[in-house]
Design an enzyme around this catalytic site. Sequence first.
Site, mmCIF file in Angstrom:
data_model
loop_
_atom_site.group_PDB
_atom_site.id
_atom_site.type_symbol
_atom_site.label_atom_id
_atom_site.label_comp_id
_atom_site.label_asym_id
_atom_site.label_seq_id
_atom_site.Cartn_x
_atom_site.Cartn_y
_atom_site.Cartn_z
ATOM 1 N N CYS A 1 37.865 9.337 2.926
ATOM 2 C CA CYS A 1 37.303 10.435 2.124
ATOM 3 C C CYS A 1 37.456 11.732 2.897
ATOM 4 C CB CYS A 1 35.824 10.163 1.846
ATOM 5 S SG CYS A 1 34.963 11.603 1.174
ATOM 6 N N CYS B 1 36.099 17.616 -2.095
ATOM 7 C CA CYS B 1 36.238 17.701 -3.551
ATOM 8 C C CYS B 1 34.931 17.972 -4.281
ATOM 9 C CB CYS B 1 36.853 16.432 -4.105
ATOM 10 S SG CYS B 1 38.087 15.697 -3.065
ATOM 11 N N THR C 1 28.168 14.059 1.369
ATOM 12 C CA THR C 1 29.521 13.930 1.914
ATOM 13 C C THR C 1 29.885 15.181 2.709
ATOM 14 O OG1 THR C 1 30.214 12.488 0.130
ATOM 15 C CG2 THR C 1 31.948 13.666 1.270
ATOM 16 N N GLU D 1 28.829 10.861 5.932
ATOM 17 C CA GLU D 1 27.675 11.132 5.082
ATOM 18 C C GLU D 1 26.462 11.390 5.963
ATOM 19 O OE1 GLU D 1 29.831 8.686 3.854
ATOM 20 O OE2 GLU D 1 30.433 9.967 2.178
ATOM 21 N N HIS E 1 33.995 15.459 -11.344
ATOM 22 C CA HIS E 1 34.051 14.695 -10.097
ATOM 23 C C HIS E 1 34.502 13.252 -10.321
ATOM 24 C CE1 HIS E 1 33.651 14.666 -5.885
ATOM 25 N NE2 HIS E 1 32.647 13.809 -5.842
ATOM 26 N N TYR F 1 38.012 11.122 -8.452
ATOM 27 C CA TYR F 1 38.101 9.853 -7.729
ATOM 28 C C TYR F 1 39.493 9.220 -7.773
ATOM 29 C CZ TYR F 1 33.663 9.369 -5.492
ATOM 30 O OH TYR F 1 32.621 9.535 -4.603
ATOM 31 N N CYS G 1 41.370 10.298 -5.914
ATOM 32 C CA CYS G 1 41.583 10.307 -4.456
ATOM 33 C C CYS G 1 41.813 8.893 -3.944
ATOM 34 C CB CYS G 1 40.386 10.936 -3.744
ATOM 35 S SG CYS G 1 38.865 9.962 -3.887
ATOM 36 N N GLU H 1 31.919 3.744 -1.381
ATOM 37 C CA GLU H 1 31.901 5.059 -2.029
ATOM 38 C C GLU H 1 32.560 4.985 -3.406
ATOM 39 O OE1 GLU H 1 34.324 8.293 -0.401
ATOM 40 O OE2 GLU H 1 32.501 9.508 -0.430
HETATM 41 FE FE1 SF4 Z 1 35.799 12.018 -0.933
HETATM 42 FE FE2 SF4 Z 1 37.221 11.268 -3.057
HETATM 43 FE FE3 SF4 Z 1 34.854 12.502 -3.356
HETATM 44 FE FE4 SF4 Z 1 37.065 13.794 -2.495
HETATM 45 S S1 SF4 Z 1 36.714 12.853 -4.528
HETATM 46 S S2 SF4 Z 1 35.010 13.988 -1.663
HETATM 47 S S3 SF4 Z 1 37.990 12.230 -1.195
HETATM 48 S S4 SF4 Z 1 35.234 10.472 -2.470
HETATM 49 FE FE FE Z 2 32.274 11.212 -3.006
#
Ligand code: SF4
Ligand code: FE
Length: 504
Positions: free
Chosen positions: A120, A124, A211, A277, A312, A316, A318, A466
């Site tokens: 992570c 974001c 985060t 975190e 958000h 994810y 990501c 997560e």
């Molecule tokens: Fe972390 Fe993914 Fe959230 Fe970005 S979207 S802060 S990489 S968990």
């Molecule tokens: Fe997150």
Amino acid sequence: MNARQPVPPRKLETAAERWSRFKPIKTGEDYLNSLRGRPLKLFLFGKEEPNPVDNPLIRPSMNALRQTYDLAIEDPELATAHSPLINARVNRFLHIVESPEDLVQKNKMQRRMGQLTGTCFQRCAGLDTISVMHSITYDIDQKHKTPYHARFLDFLKKAQANNIIIGAGMTDPKGDRSKRPHEQADPDLFLRITGRNDKGIFVTGAKAHMTGGLNSHWIFVMPTMNLGPEDKDWAVVGAVPADAEGITYIYGRQSCDTRALEGGNIDVGNAEYGGQETLTVFDHVFIPYEHVFMDGEYEFAQEMVARFTSYHRASYVCKTGLGDVMVGAAAAVAEYNGVEKVSHIKDKLVEMTHLNETIFSSGIASSYSAKKLPSGIFMNDSMLANVCKHNVTRFPYEIARLAQDIAGGIMVTLPSEQDFNHEEAGPILEKYLKGVSNVPTETRVRMLRLIENMTLGRNAVGYLTESMHGAGSPQAQRIQIQRQMDVEKKKWYARRLAGIKQES
Ligand code: SF4
Ligand code: FE
């Protein structure tokens, strides 16, 4: 209200004084330097840690954020965008969404960042917050004639010009989940306004598993759920510097985190990057009015949270970048074991890829289906964003299971790096833990440790848990899917084709 311990008087810094501590950040190295020497109060392993930047357990989480700066230099097309606010290119993590294409680019950048860090990268939630604040401050102003939108744009211009990291403080500890904020035995279990004067407000409470909190420069605090008239004091949004007086961080442990303190770089699995975190506590923290963007307008809390989750939950994607790493690691280990041509191995890699691309497709579809909000920016499709995040609560677990299947049990029975380095034990391990003859044993061990790191170790936080709980636990998405699935319309389609007389 609970009796409170007296709070020492806070320095009432002005907005300008707060910004004067920042100077524009360009490179990843600038970013790391910007974190040095701040008067943060941070607890780790029962002690105060005055120098988090050079703490080997914390540093990998900063390295992940550093990569957001370096990527902007290496690939400006992907990781920067033109901001009309300051008429300059800015880091995409500070860019408001001007079109569906911006959201698509954001998703592509997130996947790339996941591939580069395997964890992570923490930027974001702040990115999604700025788009939420752009639109919600506009809407509040329309109803209440408040000055929030102009204040927010002013904040954002400075944030873009200084290229700062914004952390998002949304999740309150929540205490008794059956009670509203004003009904809690301890009112601090949801962050709230605990004082005000002619210059600003004071807030008290905590934000849980935040985060990248202490890796940020500024933190936005905002409500975590819908609020009623009695919850007015809890309806607050404001921005504070991460080192503001009254903030305390307590560092969250991650599985196998102390391997980072052992001195080697193999057993950690991913020596360079990690997530972070913290429990972030706010004790009567001052926020000047220039940095207050909601102050009692409780009826906007629900919509604000809904917009945040919509943005958000598609962010994810990501995790598909991490999924790419998992597929690559599993394929590499299969090669080192000499089984890369075996048909069930090839099929498992196809299955992993299919699951990973399914996540990406729902996220990217959500972005392409974005619609314009009254403030002029775009928001991605909420149903598809919830489907994306719901896929993320499941598929990485199956991808991880398949990677562990391919890796074999040796992944969790490997001796330590020190044993490999030992003059007597080392050669024995070298001989007996070799796979195919042309691949060094260390290469095989490193890849196995990476899979361990992402499925059981530090970055299993980022890849698995997560994925489950970040941006709302699975049930939160099911509630949203149920709200939006419009089953009545679907029944109408069915009745029509079945030749049943329609009432409406
Ligand atoms: Fe972390 Fe993914 Fe959230 Fe970005 S979207 S802060 S990489 S968990
Ligand atoms: Fe997150």
